[in-house]
Scaffold this active site. Structure first.
Site, mmCIF file in Angstrom:
data_model
loop_
_atom_site.group_PDB
_atom_site.id
_atom_site.type_symbol
_atom_site.label_atom_id
_atom_site.label_comp_id
_atom_site.label_asym_id
_atom_site.label_seq_id
_atom_site.Cartn_x
_atom_site.Cartn_y
_atom_site.Cartn_z
ATOM 1 C CE LYS A 13 -2.202 -0.931 3.873
ATOM 2 N NZ LYS A 13 -1.541 -2.189 4.278
ATOM 3 N NE ARG A 88 -4.429 -1.315 10.126
ATOM 4 C CZ ARG A 88 -3.362 -0.720 9.582
ATOM 5 N NH1 ARG A 88 -3.435 0.514 9.183
ATOM 6 N NH2 ARG A 88 -2.244 -1.384 9.435
ATOM 7 N NE ARG A 127 7.655 -2.498 6.281
ATOM 8 C CZ ARG A 127 6.322 -2.463 6.194
ATOM 9 N NH1 ARG A 127 5.755 -1.758 5.251
ATOM 10 N NH2 ARG A 127 5.573 -3.130 7.042
ATOM 11 N NE ARG A 139 5.923 -0.488 10.390
ATOM 12 C CZ ARG A 139 4.768 -0.559 9.736
ATOM 13 N NH1 ARG A 139 4.690 -0.053 8.512
ATOM 14 N NH2 ARG A 139 3.717 -1.119 10.266
ATOM 15 N NE ARG A 150 1.990 -4.769 11.249
ATOM 16 C CZ ARG A 150 3.109 -4.673 10.540
ATOM 17 N NH1 ARG A 150 4.217 -5.294 10.933
ATOM 18 N NH2 ARG A 150 3.133 -3.957 9.440
HETATM 19 P P1 AMP Z 1 0.621 0.583 9.186
HETATM 20 O O1 AMP Z 1 1.781 1.513 9.042
HETATM 21 O O2 AMP Z 1 -0.548 0.994 8.337
HETATM 22 O O3 AMP Z 1 0.995 -0.851 8.998
HETATM 23 O O4 AMP Z 1 0.111 0.718 10.702
HETATM 24 C C1 AMP Z 1 0.950 0.373 11.775
HETATM 25 C C2 AMP Z 1 0.141 0.238 13.042
HETATM 26 O O5 AMP Z 1 -0.482 1.488 13.361
HETATM 27 C C3 AMP Z 1 -1.012 -0.754 12.986
HETATM 28 O O6 AMP Z 1 -0.595 -2.081 13.208
HETATM 29 C C4 AMP Z 1 -1.906 -0.220 14.095
HETATM 30 O O7 AMP Z 1 -1.400 -0.517 15.366
HETATM 31 C C5 AMP Z 1 -1.782 1.280 13.912
HETATM 32 N N1 AMP Z 1 -2.766 1.792 12.946
HETATM 33 C C6 AMP Z 1 -2.511 2.381 11.742
HETATM 34 N N2 AMP Z 1 -3.637 2.740 11.128
HETATM 35 C C7 AMP Z 1 -4.649 2.363 11.949
HETATM 36 C C8 AMP Z 1 -6.065 2.422 11.866
HETATM 37 N N3 AMP Z 1 -6.687 2.955 10.789
HETATM 38 N N4 AMP Z 1 -6.782 1.918 12.905
HETATM 39 C C9 AMP Z 1 -6.196 1.402 13.984
HETATM 40 N N5 AMP Z 1 -4.860 1.282 14.125
HETATM 41 C C10 AMP Z 1 -4.085 1.763 13.118
#
Ligand code: AMP
Length: 203
Positions: A13, A88, A127, A139, A150
């Site tokens: 993404k 999400r 990554r 991360r 996740r």
């Molecule tokens: P990402 O960078 O999109 O993989 O997000 C990393 C982490 O941030 C996720 O595993 C969640 O803990 C949190 N997070 C990001 N976006 C959301 C969302 N829309 N709703 C809830 N948690 C989020």
């Protein structure tokens, strides 16, 4: 253009959003990036999110909805945006609908990147290796244990959005197992079919 990119962690993404930003001159709104910035800055939102994120769980809906609601108001989002990692949950999708309706805005498309789960761990490992090679800190949630959580959160809470947006008629599914370039081409083909023309194409 207003677009949602949907897909599990490691689906690509962020990579695809980066390319679309360049082509269409719109902003990428990644709730993950915003939350990581909040964690790094030690803001109240960051303090609330830090441990949840590191463990691979989802931050409460009201927190991310608040963040996106504020961000969509910013002038640079006026031309359009790509939502990367939001919504999400169905609750977030419903809140987004309400938010957009109040602003008389519509989504142009929801693009789902569909990827074999067996490929995701390898992608996340890649990554991590790339970030280390650039001298960056990986991360906190890019490890096998957090990734499993996740993925569980994705299956449980985010995958229902495929049905949610399918019912609204705006969902397009792209094979995320193709090469990065082919995925980009396919997304651009879909967006072109919606009448979107990229800055590069119109220049
Ligand atoms: P990402 O960078 O999109 O993989 O997000 C990393 C982490 O941030 C996720 O595993 C969640 O803990 C949190 N997070 C990001 N976006 C959301 C969302 N829309 N709703 C809830 N948690 C989020």
């Amino acid at each position: 253009m207003r677009l949602i990119l949907l897909g599990p962690p490691g689906a690509g993404k962020g990579t695809q959003a980066g390319r679309l930003v360049e082509r269409y001159g719109i902003v990428q709104l990644s709730t993950g990036d915003m939350l990581r910035a909040a964690v790094a800055a030690g803001t109240p939102v960051g303090l609330k999110a830090k441990d949840i994120m590191a463990a691979g769980g989802l931050v409460p809906d009201e927190v991310v909805i608040g963040i996106i609601s504020d961000r969509i108001e910013q002038p640079d989002a006026r031309k359009g945006f790509i939502l990367d990692g939001f919504p999400r949950t169905v609750g977030q999708a419903e809140a987004l609908d309400t938010l957009l309706k109040a602003k008389h805005l519509e989504l142009d498309a929801v693009v789902e990147l569909r990827v074999d789960e067996s490929a995701l761990l390898k992608r996340v490992e890649t990554r991590v290796a790339e970030m280390l090679a650039r001298g960056e800190t990986p991360r906190a949630d890019d490890n096998a244990e957090a990734l499993a959580k996740r993925l569980h959160a994705y299956r449980d809470q985010t995958a229902p959005l495929v049905e949610y947006y399918g019912a609204h008629g705006s969902l397009r599914t792209v094979d995320g197992m193709m090469s990065i370039d082919d995925v980009t081409k396919e997304i651009q083909r879909i967006l072109g079919g919606l009448g979107a023309s990229g800055a590069a194409a119109t220049a």
